[in-house]
Design an enzyme around this catalytic site. Structure first.
Site: not given
Length: 651
Positions: A357, A361, A399-400, A511
């Site tokens: 993460h 990524h 998103h992360d 994802d």
């Protein structure tokens, strides 16, 4: 094992029904006292069900054979009943067995079955036909035995007619029984949600003949409504025609930002892309960086390669490039300097210490989502506006954001600050999107929404928030089943009421898309995510906490875990995507190839490092690949986080 049983409550009343914990909630019987209740249970037993199928098949076989032989007798010029072959007697005797069994079955169903008048009339008619067949078969057998009963050829013809009618009736009953089997199979299916089962059952009943067209229309409405995600919402927002507005339909930004205020043709869209000017000097694109970014339309685009070319600014570079490539800054009135500052902060917010993460990524997910939206023609099919398209890129990029490298269960089990703040609900996902919008709120120079009006900002934020929250793996089955239910109800509208939900599904699919990528990229990301899991497991062991699933490096067979992940999570996801977006078929093909490769590594993985290296070499992992990377080797140096780094990432 799923039968309901009578239990006593505190007051001693034995009329209360309880259902075993492992029982099927749809396999529920109405309470009928005494022997009627036992007969109802008998009707649903597998043995009884199979017996009825056997007797119906035997009935039809004997009936057809008997009809043929009796017809031959009726046409026989000799007309001597006593010269008929003994086979007719045998066939008729065998035929009596299923006829009597089915007759008794009809009587029992009349007594304890459906009380609906039409159903009872149908059972009575079938019983009368079977009774006539039984009576005439007995008379026919007596005549064959040479008694004095005069059984003429006309009677044989009449018997044949009644048998034909009875056979047609029982054929209809046999079809009903097979439909019942289909419904039972749906109810016993464990991979579907209750709502999805209900839609499937409704669809199974849809094939029954319904003479009342109003009832048929209401049944179709039920199927569509059960497939809706708005089951518990008021049906407001109806126009005069009675049609419900789309979630995007009345927003101001549709009129303002929709290109040419309508749907562009594919030719015009491609022409516009060709005329886009190259990025300005807000980010200095080196020739080799620019050349590699031009390959973003390939599924083999490698985020690790981009990271090396941009000196660790892969996410910042890719997001800016895509905004510039599609002229989004100009269309949405976003200042280029604000976008650069924003994506720079997002890039730095990803922890490089995380094996998986991290910013690489995030850049990879941005690329994959972009590939799905453009190459699979989702942008055209869904009629995405520029604001929707930009919000998808934004959601993929953040998103992360600020992921600590420790998953949601760890946050919840350790009562971390994030878990307490978000009440154990999608803890990390809530933090990712919240922290990203906080950047714009805290910094004027990084506020990409400074020129948005309130409607534009609310729309952009609503899309981004829902998309990021949909990446929570605990919601995977629920989200996928919702969309499958819409497909089962023939009511999926990608360009209408289901647009936002499908956009969220696309980000979630991107994802978890690693198993669908070219083998070298698939292997790299898979080993990285497992290493991050193992680091969490090491930390949990050092703190004497229960080791989370897939986090124990001493017991996990990595290839085997990947095969299970593909079979239970990835395959259903991308098979559904292939159904909705036919151009996604290439992902399904690559997925199967990768699954075969993982299967080939299961045994070598358990034999040690040497066997693993030999197996990987045979699969060409460290040789030159034939994907989009021109045979370039992927980096294989994983970050070995020490205990202190693990402590630092601990809430």
């Amino acid at each position: 094992s799923n039968r309901r049983s009578l239990v006593s409550n505190d007051s001693g009343d034995k009329s209360v029904l309880s259902t075993p914990a492992n029982s099927n909630p749809l396999a529920v019987y109405p309470l009928t006292p005494g022997w009627k209740y036992e007969i109802e249970i008998l009707f649903d037993r597998d043995g009884y069900y199979l017996a009825m199928i056997f007797f119906r098949i035997l009935f039809h076989v004997c009936l057809i054979t008997g009809l043929a032989m009796q017809t031959f007798f009726a046409l026989d010029k000799r007309g001597d009943l006593h010269e008929v072959d003994q086979e007719i007697t045998i066939i008729t005797a065998i035929e009596l067995l299923p006829v009597i069994v089915l007759f008794i079955d009809r009587i029992l169903r009349l007594i304890v079955g459906d009380k609906h008048q039409a159903t009872r009339i149908s059972l009575v008619i079938r019983n009368v036909l079977l009774f006539i067949v039984v009576l005439m078969d007995i008379l026919f057998m007596i005549q064959l035995q040479g008694t004095d009963i005069n059984f003429e050829k006309k009677a044989v013809t009449i018997l044949s007619i009644f048998k034909f009618i009875a056979m047609s009736s029982e054929m209809s009953a046999f079809v009903d029984l097979m439909r019942e089997k289909e419904v039972r199979k749906i109810i016993e299916e464990t991979s579907m949600s209750p709502l999805q089962k209900l839609v499937r059952v409704y669809k199974a009943f849809r094939f029954y003949h319904i003479s009342n067209h109003h009832l048929a229309r209401k049944l179709r409405f039920c199927i569509q409504f059960l497939g809706s995600e708005d089951l518990y919402q008021a049906q407001g927002g109806l126009d005069r025609a009675g049609k419900r507005d789309s979630i995007f339909e009345n927003n101001v930004w549709i009129k303002k930002f929709s290109p040419t205020r309508g749907r562009r043709s594919t030719e015009n869209y491609k022409r516009e892309l060709q005329q886009r000017h190259k990025p300005d000097k807000s980010i200095d694109f080196k020739p080799e960086v620019w050349a590699y970014l031009e390959r973003v339309d390939s599924y083999g685009f490698n985020a690790f390669k981009l990271k090396a070319l941009t000196n660790g600014e892969e996410l910042k570079t890719l997001v800016y490039y895509l905004f510039e490539r599609h002229n989004l800054m100009h269309i949405l009135n976003i200042e280029s300097s604000a976008l650069v500052h924003f994506v720079s902060k997002v890039q730095r917010g990803y922890k490089e210490v995380n094996p998986y993460h991290n910013a690489t990524h995030a850049a990879d997910v941005v690329h994959v989502l972009y590939y799905y939206v453009t190459d699979f023609e989702f942008r055209t099919m869904a009629e995405l506006t520029d604001l929707e398209f930009a919000s998808m890129i934004f959601a993929a990029a953040v998103h992360d954001f600020e992921h600590p490298g420790l998953n949601n269960p760890f946050q919840i089990n350790t009562l971390s600050k994030l878990a307490l703040r978000y009440n154990d609900q999608s803890v990390l996902e809530n933090h990712h999107v919240s922290a990203a919008f906080q950047i714009c709120n805290d910094s004027k120079t990084a506020n990409i929404f400074s020129n948005f009006n309130i409607e534009d900002f609310k729309s952009f934020r609503r899309i981004a928030v829902q998309m990021v929250l949909a990446t929570d793996m605990s919601k995977h089955v629920e989200c996928l089943n919702k969309l499958k239910a819409r497909v089962d109800a023939n009511d999926l509208e990608i360009n209408g009421k289901d647009k936002l939900q499908f956009m969220s599904f696309m980000l979630h699919a991107a994802d978890i898309s690693n198993p669908t990528r070219p083998w070298s990229i698939c292997y790299e990301w898979s080993t990285r995510v497992m290493e991050e899991f193992f680091l969490q497991g090491d930390l949990e062991k050092s703190r004497h906490l229960p080791v989370s699933m897939l986090c124990d490096r001493a017991s996990i067979n990595l290839p085997s875990s990947q095969v299970d992940f593909i079979n239970f999570i990835i395959s259903p996801t991308f098979e559904f995507m292939n159904d909705a977006l036919p151009l996604a078929a290439s992902c399904v093909i690559q997925l199967q190839e990768n699954c075969d490769n993982w299967n080939a590594l299961i045994v070598p993985y358990s034999q040690g490092d040497k066997a693993i290296k030999e197996a990987l070499s045979s699969l060409g992992l460290f040789a030159r690949t034939n994907g989009d990377e021109d045979g370039e080797e992927l980096t294989s140096a994983f970050v070995q986080s020490c205990e202190s780094e693990g402590e630092k990432n601990t809430p």
